[in-house]
Write an enzyme that holds these catalytic residues in place. Structure first.
Site, short mmCIF file in Angstrom:
data_model
loop_
_atom_site.label_atom_id
_atom_site.label_comp_id
_atom_site.label_asym_id
_atom_site.label_seq_id
_atom_site.Cartn_x
_atom_site.Cartn_y
_atom_site.Cartn_z
N TYR A 14 -21.00 16.77 27.03
CA TYR A 14 -20.45 17.45 28.35
C TYR A 14 -21.08 19.12 28.58
O TYR A 14 -20.51 19.61 29.38
CB TYR A 14 -18.99 17.63 27.82
CG TYR A 14 -18.21 16.37 27.53
CD1 TYR A 14 -18.12 15.32 28.70
CD2 TYR A 14 -17.94 16.00 26.47
CE1 TYR A 14 -17.59 14.24 28.45
CE2 TYR A 14 -17.23 14.71 26.27
CZ TYR A 14 -17.06 13.72 27.11
OH TYR A 14 -16.35 12.72 27.15
N HIS A 19 -17.29 19.99 34.73
CA HIS A 19 -16.05 20.02 34.21
C HIS A 19 -16.18 21.04 33.29
O HIS A 19 -14.70 21.38 32.83
CB HIS A 19 -15.58 18.46 33.69
CG HIS A 19 -14.42 18.21 33.83
ND1 HIS A 19 -13.50 18.78 34.76
CD2 HIS A 19 -13.50 17.46 33.30
CE1 HIS A 19 -12.09 18.28 34.78
NE2 HIS A 19 -12.16 17.52 33.54
N TYR A 68 -10.10 18.99 24.29
CA TYR A 68 -10.50 18.23 25.17
C TYR A 68 -9.39 18.72 26.52
O TYR A 68 -8.44 19.19 26.40
CB TYR A 68 -10.56 16.94 25.02
CG TYR A 68 -11.62 16.19 24.30
CD1 TYR A 68 -12.89 15.93 25.00
CD2 TYR A 68 -11.25 16.16 22.95
CE1 TYR A 68 -13.91 15.55 24.11
CE2 TYR A 68 -12.52 15.70 22.21
CZ TYR A 68 -13.83 15.35 22.76
OH TYR A 68 -14.98 15.23 22.05
N ASN A 70 -7.80 17.37 28.73
CA ASN A 70 -6.49 17.00 29.15
C ASN A 70 -5.32 17.47 28.25
O ASN A 70 -4.24 17.32 28.38
CB ASN A 70 -6.10 15.67 29.03
CG ASN A 70 -7.01 15.06 30.23
OD1 ASN A 70 -7.62 15.94 31.24
ND2 ASN A 70 -7.11 13.80 30.51
N ASP A 96 -13.10 24.42 36.34
CA ASP A 96 -13.66 23.93 37.77
C ASP A 96 -12.61 23.41 38.81
O ASP A 96 -11.66 23.07 38.30
CB ASP A 96 -14.48 22.72 37.18
CG ASP A 96 -13.66 21.58 36.66
OD1 ASP A 96 -13.09 22.16 35.83
OD2 ASP A 96 -13.70 20.29 37.22
N ASN A 117 -6.04 18.26 35.49
CA ASN A 117 -5.36 17.63 34.15
C ASN A 117 -5.25 18.85 33.16
O ASN A 117 -4.29 19.15 32.31
CB ASN A 117 -6.06 16.72 33.50
CG ASN A 117 -5.59 15.28 34.33
OD1 ASN A 117 -4.56 15.28 35.22
ND2 ASN A 117 -6.65 14.23 34.24
#
Length: 197
Positions: A14, A19, A68, A70, A96, A117
């Site tokens: 990632y 993101h 993470y 969320n 973002d 989220n």
């Protein structure tokens, strides 16, 4: 003490995705302060440092939640409690924003999550929408059918220069918020964006 939180997902896969712009912005601030965000603390990678400029200085804690995206609120809630900071005046979240084209930097003092989220998680964990946000546009400039897939995809080489520019402006915006206040930063950065449109 000000808490500057960049949102993203941990893991090499990632690292350079839209993101993770929040993580990348916090890394840029750390680089400018000559520190590394590597201390594991309160479910986040952190680094304590100072931002200085124009005869002013402020202690800051840079943080990248390891929960993470969320579940970012879990780490932010723990950091807010541990450092006894007030979200309304001491927390800045960098993340973002798919609704803005890549290259956009906007500052906002409060408001809804607009479907993000990570932001939703922070608002739920803190019980407030009242905290500073630096929103970094990552959108392609046209509607995206699968937003989740888009923001988790890698940046293209042709976007690197623009991403670098956004990270510089995000670091400058965070520094201005901390040292000179939200109103001045919003006036400078939000006005610049309007002039560019």
């Amino acid at each position: 003490m000000k808490l500057i939180v960049g949102l993203g997902n941990p893991g090499i896969e990632y690292q350079f995705t839209p993101h993770n712009m929040g993580f990348l912005a916090v890394d840029r601030i750390a680089e400018q302060c000559r520190v590394r965000v590597s201390n594991r603390h309160c479910r986040a990678l952190t680094s304590q440092t100072r931002i200085e400029g124009d005869g002013k200085a402020e202690e800051i804690l840079l943080a990248k939640p390891e929960t993470y995206m969320n579940l970012s609120g879990m780490a932010v809630r723990e950091l807010v409690a541990e450092y006894e900071v007030e979200p309304e005046k001491d927390v800045v979240v960098i993340y973002d924003e798919l609704d803005f084209p890549l290259g956009t930097v906007r500052i906002r003092q409060r408001g809804s999550s607009a479907g993000h989220n990570g932001l939703e998680s922070i608002m739920g964990a803190l019980g407030t929408q009242e905290f500073m946000r630096i929103r970094l546009g990552v959108g392609p400039g046209h509607p995206v059918r699968d937003g989740a897939r888009y923001v988790l995809g890698q940046f293209k080489k042709s976007q690197y220069k623009l991403v670098d520019d956004v990270l510089e402006r995000a670091a400058e915006a965070a520094k201005m918020i901390v040292l000179e206040g939200a109103a001045k930063a919003m006036n400078k950065f939000n006005q610049r964006e309007k002039e560019a449109e």
